[in-house]
Design an enzyme around this catalytic site. Sequence first.
Site, PDB file in Angstrom:
ATOM      1  N   HIS A 163      -4.559 -14.180  10.586  1.00  0.00           N
ATOM      2  CA  HIS A 163      -3.941 -13.913   9.278  1.00  0.00           C
ATOM      3  C   HIS A 163      -4.170 -12.495   8.786  1.00  0.00           C
ATOM      4  O   HIS A 163      -3.268 -11.851   8.276  1.00  0.00           O
ATOM      5  CB  HIS A 163      -4.513 -14.912   8.276  1.00  0.00           C
ATOM      6  CG  HIS A 163      -3.962 -14.796   6.889  1.00  0.00           C
ATOM      7  ND1 HIS A 163      -2.605 -14.914   6.622  1.00  0.00           N
ATOM      8  CD2 HIS A 163      -4.563 -14.593   5.687  1.00  0.00           C
ATOM      9  CE1 HIS A 163      -2.411 -14.781   5.317  1.00  0.00           C
ATOM     10  NE2 HIS A 163      -3.570 -14.568   4.728  1.00  0.00           N
ATOM     11  N   ARG A 166     -12.529 -11.864   4.321  1.00  0.00           N
ATOM     12  CA  ARG A 166     -11.898 -11.496   3.052  1.00  0.00           C
ATOM     13  C   ARG A 166     -11.796 -12.693   2.102  1.00  0.00           C
ATOM     14  O   ARG A 166     -11.386 -13.784   2.510  1.00  0.00           O
ATOM     15  CB  ARG A 166     -10.499 -10.955   3.325  1.00  0.00           C
ATOM     16  CG  ARG A 166      -9.734 -10.583   2.082  1.00  0.00           C
ATOM     17  CD  ARG A 166      -8.418  -9.929   2.464  1.00  0.00           C
ATOM     18  NE  ARG A 166      -7.555 -10.831   3.175  1.00  0.00           N
ATOM     19  CZ  ARG A 166      -6.691 -11.644   2.596  1.00  0.00           C
ATOM     20  NH1 ARG A 166      -6.583 -11.683   1.275  1.00  0.00           N
ATOM     21  NH2 ARG A 166      -5.908 -12.420   3.319  1.00  0.00           N
ATOM     22  N   GLN A 209       1.791 -15.424   0.184  1.00  0.00           N
ATOM     23  CA  GLN A 209       2.307 -16.433  -0.753  1.00  0.00           C
ATOM     24  C   GLN A 209       1.463 -16.495  -2.023  1.00  0.00           C
ATOM     25  O   GLN A 209       1.944 -16.426  -3.131  1.00  0.00           O
ATOM     26  CB  GLN A 209       2.298 -17.814  -0.094  1.00  0.00           C
ATOM     27  CG  GLN A 209       3.354 -17.992   0.952  1.00  0.00           C
ATOM     28  CD  GLN A 209       3.310 -19.380   1.559  1.00  0.00           C
ATOM     29  OE1 GLN A 209       2.403 -20.164   1.298  1.00  0.00           O
ATOM     30  NE2 GLN A 209       4.286 -19.675   2.377  1.00  0.00           N
ATOM     31  N   ARG A 220     -12.461 -19.259   3.463  1.00  0.00           N
ATOM     32  CA  ARG A 220     -11.544 -19.666   4.530  1.00  0.00           C
ATOM     33  C   ARG A 220     -12.122 -19.582   5.927  1.00  0.00           C
ATOM     34  O   ARG A 220     -11.651 -20.309   6.817  1.00  0.00           O
ATOM     35  CB  ARG A 220     -10.206 -18.950   4.440  1.00  0.00           C
ATOM     36  CG  ARG A 220     -10.201 -17.476   4.341  1.00  0.00           C
ATOM     37  CD  ARG A 220      -8.776 -16.949   4.368  1.00  0.00           C
ATOM     38  NE  ARG A 220      -8.021 -17.232   3.153  1.00  0.00           N
ATOM     39  CZ  ARG A 220      -7.043 -16.452   2.709  1.00  0.00           C
ATOM     40  NH1 ARG A 220      -6.723 -15.348   3.348  1.00  0.00           N
ATOM     41  NH2 ARG A 220      -6.378 -16.765   1.635  1.00  0.00           N
ATOM     42  N   ALA A 227       0.834  -1.204   0.000  1.00  0.00           N
ATOM     43  CA  ALA A 227       0.000   0.000   0.000  1.00  0.00           C
ATOM     44  C   ALA A 227       0.867   1.252   0.000  1.00  0.00           C
ATOM     45  O   ALA A 227       0.733   2.128  -0.860  1.00  0.00           O
ATOM     46  CB  ALA A 227      -0.942  -0.007   1.215  1.00  0.00           C
ATOM     47  N   HIS A 247      -6.382 -17.789   8.826  1.00  0.00           N
ATOM     48  CA  HIS A 247      -6.040 -18.619   7.661  1.00  0.00           C
ATOM     49  C   HIS A 247      -6.144 -20.074   8.104  1.00  0.00           C
ATOM     50  O   HIS A 247      -5.643 -20.436   9.169  1.00  0.00           O
ATOM     51  CB  HIS A 247      -4.620 -18.294   7.187  1.00  0.00           C
ATOM     52  CG  HIS A 247      -4.336 -18.807   5.815  1.00  0.00           C
ATOM     53  ND1 HIS A 247      -4.198 -20.153   5.541  1.00  0.00           N
ATOM     54  CD2 HIS A 247      -4.183 -18.160   4.626  1.00  0.00           C
ATOM     55  CE1 HIS A 247      -3.970 -20.302   4.243  1.00  0.00           C
ATOM     56  NE2 HIS A 247      -3.957 -19.094   3.668  1.00  0.00           N
TER      57      HIS A 247
HETATM   58  C1  SIN Z   1      -2.519 -17.592   0.792  1.00  0.00           C
HETATM   59  O1  SIN Z   1      -1.602 -17.712  -0.007  1.00  0.00           O
HETATM   60  O2  SIN Z   1      -3.229 -18.524   1.129  1.00  0.00           O
HETATM   61  C2  SIN Z   1      -2.776 -16.248   1.382  1.00  0.00           C
HETATM   62  C3  SIN Z   1      -3.320 -15.344   0.371  1.00  0.00           C
HETATM   63  C4  SIN Z   1      -4.227 -14.356   1.008  1.00  0.00           C
HETATM   64  O3  SIN Z   1      -4.289 -14.261   2.228  1.00  0.00           O
HETATM   65  O4  SIN Z   1      -4.933 -13.676   0.257  1.00  0.00           O
END
Ligand code: SIN
Length: 405
Positions: free
Chosen positions: A357, A392, A48, A296, A15, A248
């Site tokens: 996360h 998200r 990632q 997620r 950002a 996550h």
């Molecule tokens: C991931 O690679 O699972 C994380 C990507 C994200 O948090 O948008």
Amino acid sequence: MVYKYDFLIIGAGVAGMSYALKVAREKKGTVCLICKTSLEEANTSFAQGGVASVTNLAVDNFDKHIEDTMVAGDYISDRQAVEQVVRCAPAQIRELVGWGVNFDKKGDGQFDLHREGGHSEFRILHHADDTGAEIQRGLMEAVRACPDITVKEHHFAVEIITQHHLGVRVTRRSPHIQCYGAYVLAPSEAGGGARVDTYLAKITVMCTGGCGAVYLTTSNPVIATGDGIAMVYRAKGTVQDMEFVQFHPTVLHNPKETHPAYLITEAMRGYGGILKLPNGQTFMEKYDERLSLAPRDIVARAIDKEMKIHGLDHVCLDVTHKDAAETRRHFPNIYQKCLSMGIDITTDYIPVRPAAHYLCGGIKVDLNGQSSIERLYALGECACTGLHGGNRLASNSLIEAVVYA
Ligand code: SIN
């Protein structure tokens, strides 16, 4: 000391750096980018999976990406923010590429697209399994090569400056609170103590990231302490949705590594990875028909529940049924990391568990990124644009940061 800039940017992840590059390019005034450690250490580097954007128009379109985002966010996302990000995303991918960021391509020159939980199509641009690090590298090089951006590493903003510092009583109900810059802790010089300097700015932009580090286990580095959000809250700015902390579903289970816990990208489930108990039994069919590729929040809650039912400290992700060479090619860093712990992911299950996360809430901003305090903007994870709602959609955060920048 007192410094004066037109633009003061606090925080140097995707950002902060993309905003600095854009505003410098427009020659709108002097730009100072401060970060509390080094440019390399931003949370961006730890992402990632990748960046979500509609690029394959043969099968995908904006409406699908908008709908996926609304569904993942439990329909409490701000539709205008969702539309803005989704529709502006392809142009911002071109910006990133223009700054030198590389995304993987197929033999025919098209982007090699991954799929992640909650996405109805393959639309995740990536750079192997270290997309965030590649974005941070590309932007860092572009920022360091730009003579119009003053970069100050190891400078820690401690307070934004408002009328309060001129002796005016400011409350949450005060109209027209204005930001004039920030007080910043400078690194101590040899023989000297720490010093707080005054940075005056016409526009101040918070890009300070989230607050994952306050949790016991997180995919975020220790610097993710939420200090930008706290500064704005103390200055009587509006923050919202702070309860929506995204977990996550899959970080590598390793009690010795918690800040950051090593992420096992969701792209691995998009690639065909299956969640299982350590005894090989699958369980996602009990929770959602999309199985391991449900959004997620659903997957993280399912794993948490299974861990509690069975008294486990982790579950497993299985990619052993996939072609070993393909797995090593798509996920070279995860392969090496697990191997360093004695786990060959082409033959062994990966021990995984959920971890804090991403903060979906933060400093409340409008469609232009402006906060409730005049002359103060917020971008990236510290901002609450309304895009993410209650949860998200994977890979929507890096693109949100560049669009709002
Ligand atoms: C991931 O690679 O699972 C994380 C990507 C994200 O948090 O948008």
